[in-house]
Each structure stands twice: as C-alpha cells, then as structure tokens.
Design a protein around this motif. Structure first.
Motif, PDB file in Angstrom:
ATOM      1  N   SER A  32       4.917 -13.751  -1.847  1.00 38.29           N
ATOM      2  CA  SER A  32       6.178 -13.229  -1.324  1.00 38.29           C
ATOM      3  C   SER A  32       6.696 -12.069  -2.154  1.00 38.29           C
ATOM      4  N   THR A  33       6.257 -11.952  -3.408  1.00 43.17           N
ATOM      5  CA  THR A  33       6.664 -10.827  -4.254  1.00 43.17           C
ATOM      6  C   THR A  33       5.642  -9.691  -4.240  1.00 43.17           C
ATOM      7  N   LEU A  34       4.364 -10.014  -4.002  1.00 42.44           N
ATOM      8  CA  LEU A  34       3.347  -8.961  -3.951  1.00 42.44           C
ATOM      9  C   LEU A  34       3.547  -8.047  -2.743  1.00 42.44           C
ATOM     10  N   SER A  35       3.963  -8.618  -1.626  1.00 41.12           N
ATOM     11  CA  SER A  35       4.125  -7.817  -0.408  1.00 41.12           C
ATOM     12  C   SER A  35       5.137  -6.689  -0.579  1.00 41.12           C
ATOM     13  N   PRO A  36       6.363  -6.945  -1.063  1.00 47.45           N
ATOM     14  CA  PRO A  36       7.297  -5.827  -1.241  1.00 47.45           C
ATOM     15  C   PRO A  36       6.833  -4.811  -2.270  1.00 47.45           C
ATOM     16  N   ILE A  37       6.158  -5.261  -3.323  1.00 51.10           N
ATOM     17  CA  ILE A  37       5.616  -4.315  -4.306  1.00 51.10           C
ATOM     18  C   ILE A  37       4.635  -3.367  -3.626  1.00 51.10           C
ATOM     19  N   MET A  38       3.772  -3.929  -2.783  1.00 50.70           N
ATOM     20  CA  MET A  38       2.794  -3.117  -2.063  1.00 50.70           C
ATOM     21  C   MET A  38       3.488  -2.102  -1.160  1.00 50.70           C
ATOM     22  N   PHE A  39       4.527  -2.529  -0.443  1.00 52.76           N
ATOM     23  CA  PHE A  39       5.246  -1.615   0.441  1.00 52.76           C
ATOM     24  C   PHE A  39       5.904  -0.489  -0.347  1.00 52.76           C
ATOM     25  N   VAL A  40       6.528  -0.818  -1.480  1.00 52.98           N
ATOM     26  CA  VAL A  40       7.183   0.208  -2.296  1.00 52.98           C
ATOM     27  C   VAL A  40       6.169   1.248  -2.746  1.00 52.98           C
ATOM     28  N   LEU A  41       5.038   0.812  -3.269  1.00 50.49           N
ATOM     29  CA  LEU A  41       4.041   1.742  -3.789  1.00 50.49           C
ATOM     30  C   LEU A  41       3.405   2.570  -2.677  1.00 50.49           C
ATOM     31  N   LEU A  42       3.060   1.917  -1.553  1.00 52.77           N
ATOM     32  CA  LEU A  42       2.421   2.637  -0.454  1.00 52.77           C
ATOM     33  C   LEU A  42       3.344   3.690   0.138  1.00 52.77           C
ATOM     34  N   SER A 119      12.455 -12.414  -5.471  1.00 50.35           N
ATOM     35  CA  SER A 119      11.797 -11.249  -4.876  1.00 50.35           C
ATOM     36  C   SER A 119      12.576  -9.972  -5.153  1.00 50.35           C
ATOM     37  N   MET A 120      13.894 -10.055  -5.089  1.00 52.47           N
ATOM     38  CA  MET A 120      14.722  -8.881  -5.319  1.00 52.47           C
ATOM     39  C   MET A 120      14.646  -8.423  -6.767  1.00 52.47           C
ATOM     40  N   VAL A 121      14.583  -9.358  -7.706  1.00 52.25           N
ATOM     41  CA  VAL A 121      14.449  -8.983  -9.112  1.00 52.25           C
ATOM     42  C   VAL A 121      13.147  -8.218  -9.333  1.00 52.25           C
ATOM     43  N   VAL A 122      12.058  -8.728  -8.746  1.00 50.48           N
ATOM     44  CA  VAL A 122      10.763  -8.054  -8.867  1.00 50.48           C
ATOM     45  C   VAL A 122      10.826  -6.667  -8.240  1.00 50.48           C
ATOM     46  N   MET A 123      11.493  -6.538  -7.104  1.00 53.03           N
ATOM     47  CA  MET A 123      11.603  -5.250  -6.429  1.00 53.03           C
ATOM     48  C   MET A 123      12.451  -4.267  -7.227  1.00 53.03           C
ATOM     49  N   VAL A 124      13.503  -4.749  -7.852  1.00 56.36           N
ATOM     50  CA  VAL A 124      14.331  -3.871  -8.689  1.00 56.36           C
ATOM     51  C   VAL A 124      13.486  -3.269  -9.802  1.00 56.36           C
ATOM     52  N   ILE A 125      12.702  -4.108 -10.465  1.00 60.30           N
ATOM     53  CA  ILE A 125      11.845  -3.623 -11.550  1.00 60.30           C
ATOM     54  C   ILE A 125      10.837  -2.606 -11.025  1.00 60.30           C
ATOM     55  N   THR A 126      10.209  -2.927  -9.881  1.00 60.57           N
ATOM     56  CA  THR A 126       9.233  -2.007  -9.293  1.00 60.57           C
ATOM     57  C   THR A 126       9.887  -0.688  -8.910  1.00 60.57           C
ATOM     58  N   GLY A 127      11.051  -0.762  -8.289  1.00 55.73           N
ATOM     59  CA  GLY A 127      11.753   0.445  -7.885  1.00 55.73           C
ATOM     60  C   GLY A 127      12.126   1.326  -9.060  1.00 55.73           C
ATOM     61  N   LEU A 128      12.623   0.715 -10.129  1.00 55.41           N
ATOM     62  CA  LEU A 128      12.980   1.492 -11.322  1.00 55.41           C
ATOM     63  C   LEU A 128      11.758   2.174 -11.921  1.00 55.41           C
ATOM     64  N   LEU A 129      10.609   1.511 -11.874  1.00 51.23           N
ATOM     65  CA  LEU A 129       9.386   2.087 -12.440  1.00 51.23           C
ATOM     66  C   LEU A 129       8.907   3.308 -11.649  1.00 51.23           C
ATOM     67  N   VAL A 130       9.183   3.339 -10.334  1.00 49.57           N
ATOM     68  CA  VAL A 130       8.732   4.485  -9.525  1.00 49.57           C
ATOM     69  C   VAL A 130       9.824   5.544  -9.361  1.00 49.57           C
TER      70      VAL A 130
END
Length: 267
Positions: A32-42, A119-130
């Motif tokens: 459930s956390t890998l999917s949003p990470i993939m969408f953000v990066l793609l 999931s949102m915490v993981v997405m926040v971290i991913t978003g900040l990194l990009v």
C-alpha cells in the motif's frame, strides 16, 4: 455506559485487532506504500517534463493529486477485509460476542485511517526527496492532511457496503477498481482539466475528487495565479464542496452499511 459509548469502545477494540493483524501480515502495508511511491516517481520524472505549468513546478501540482488517489484507494481496505472476514466465517464469531453491531464497521474504518496515515507519511518523505514543498502555514498544511483523511474515511463506508454485498474479496477488488479508477483519473489529479473533451471536462469539474485536490492544493500553497482560475462552483469553493460530499457519504452509507451488516450477521 450509553449505547453510543459502548459502540465506540467496542469499535476501538476492533480497530486494535485490525491494526495488529497488519503487523502479522506486513505485506498489506508494504504494497500500500509502494504504489504511491511508484506513482510519484513515474509522474514526476516521466510526465513532469511533458506537462508545463505556468508559475508552479509540476511536482507541487502533482502531490495533492497523488495524496487524494492514495487515500481513496486506501479506503478500499475496509471492503476487502469485510469480504474476507465473511468468507472465513469471522462475522459469525463476532455475532456471538457481546458487542455493538456497529463496532465491526467502526473498527474497520478507523483502522483504515491508520493505514492511510502511514501511507501519507511515506508519501511526504518521497515528495520532499523529489523537490515538493508545502508553501502554506503549518495549520494550513495540517488542514490539508486532515481533509484527505476525512474524505477517505467517508469513502470507506461506501466500500464497507460494497464489501458486505459481494461474495468474495476478489469480486470486491474488481468492483471497487471499476468505481475508484475512473473518478481518480477523470479529475484534476494529474493534469489541469482545461484541455479535456467537453463532456469529460464537465464530469471532472463536478467530480468530488477534483474539489478535494483543489482544496488541498490551495491549503498547501501549491497553486499559481498564472494558472487559469476555476470557473465552476465546486472548484471555486472546494473545501465546502468536499465537506458536503463527505457529509452526504456518511449520512447515506453509515446507516446502510450497519443495516447490511446486521442482515449478514443474522444469516
């Protein structure tokens, strides 16, 4: 203790049970956390360069849409879990316990809020990194996250009704995908709706997901005065429109889901 107090207390016990279940089956949380990470990066690195937006970086425009899509998809865990519990006979075991009938649904929907928070915490971290940044105040940022969670919680009651109405988790997954996929893509989640065909543009403008995304973008300061201003009421008042949808979903599907659960448990 009043009946409402007992329902809340029993619901919290069921919430704990559902969260402990995730600890024993961590695959649910991982995927459930890998999917949003993939969408953000793609979308950031593949589509971002092809979608110019005046006055705002695409990743800033994108993140509110990815958050909205993720929490709405996350609300489907309620239906999947209920459909699975029915096939395993767990509903019959709950029926034999001295607990409020609504506790199973309250506990399941509350647990989904916990999953969405992770999931949102993981997405926040991913978003900040990009490169994504929130340009609003701390209170506005928290209001945006709160609005996302409340909207997802209201949708989870719709998913509960669907989950109680199907015969297996596989059927629910197919049914929920047919509902969720179009409403999250025929919206302003990933691109502005200005160039949509006329019919799709009207659908997107009145889509509650579009209002949710617009509200979060405004709260987070991820908009630009150079973008065309919205010319329809839902996008001009996105917080109010989202709130009306949340209230409507809860008023309709909470009693319907509880009534459906009582029928299922009485079989």
């Amino acid at each position: 203790m009043s009946s409402v107090g007992m329902a809340v207390a029993d619901g919290l016990v069921v919430t704990k049970r559902n969260l402990l279940k995730i600890r024993r089956v961590p695959d649910v949380l991982v995927f459930s956390t890998l999917s949003p990470i993939m969408f953000v990066l793609l979308f950031t690195y593949i589509f971002g360069s092809a979608i110019p937006l005046p006055g705002v970086d695409y990743v800033d425009f994108l993140m509110a849409g990815i958050f909205a899509q993720t929490v709405v998809f996350g609300s489907s865990f309620t239906g999947t879990s209920l459909a699975e519990d029915m096939t395993k006979g767990l509903i019959d075991r709950f029926r034999s316990l001295p607990m409020a009938r609504s506790a199973v649904l309250v506990g399941r929907t509350f647990a989904d809020v916990g999953i969405n928070v992770v999931s949102m915490v993981v997405m926040v971290i991913t978003g900040l990194l990009v490169g994504w940044r929130i340009n609003g105040t701390v209170l506005e940022a928290l209001a945006g996250f709160g609005l996302l969670l409340l909207f997802a919680y209201s949708v989870s009651w719709l998913m509960a009704l669907i989950g109680l109405s199907v015969r297996s988790p596989e059927v629910f997954n197919n049914a929920s995908f047919i509902v969720i996929f179009p409403i999250t893509f025929i919206a302003n989640t990933f691109v502005p709706t200005n160039n949509f065909p006329t019919v799709l543009k009207v659908v997107a403008e009145w889509n509650p997901i579009s209002a949710l995304v617009q509200a979060v973008r405004e709260l987070w300061g991820n908009t630009s005065p150079q973008l065309p201003p919205p010319d329809v009421w839902p996008l001009q008042h996105p917080v109010l429109y989202s709130g009306l949808w949340m209230l409507g979903l809860l008023l309709v599907f909470v009693p319907l889901s509880i009534r459906k659960y009582q029928r299922v448990a009485a079989r």
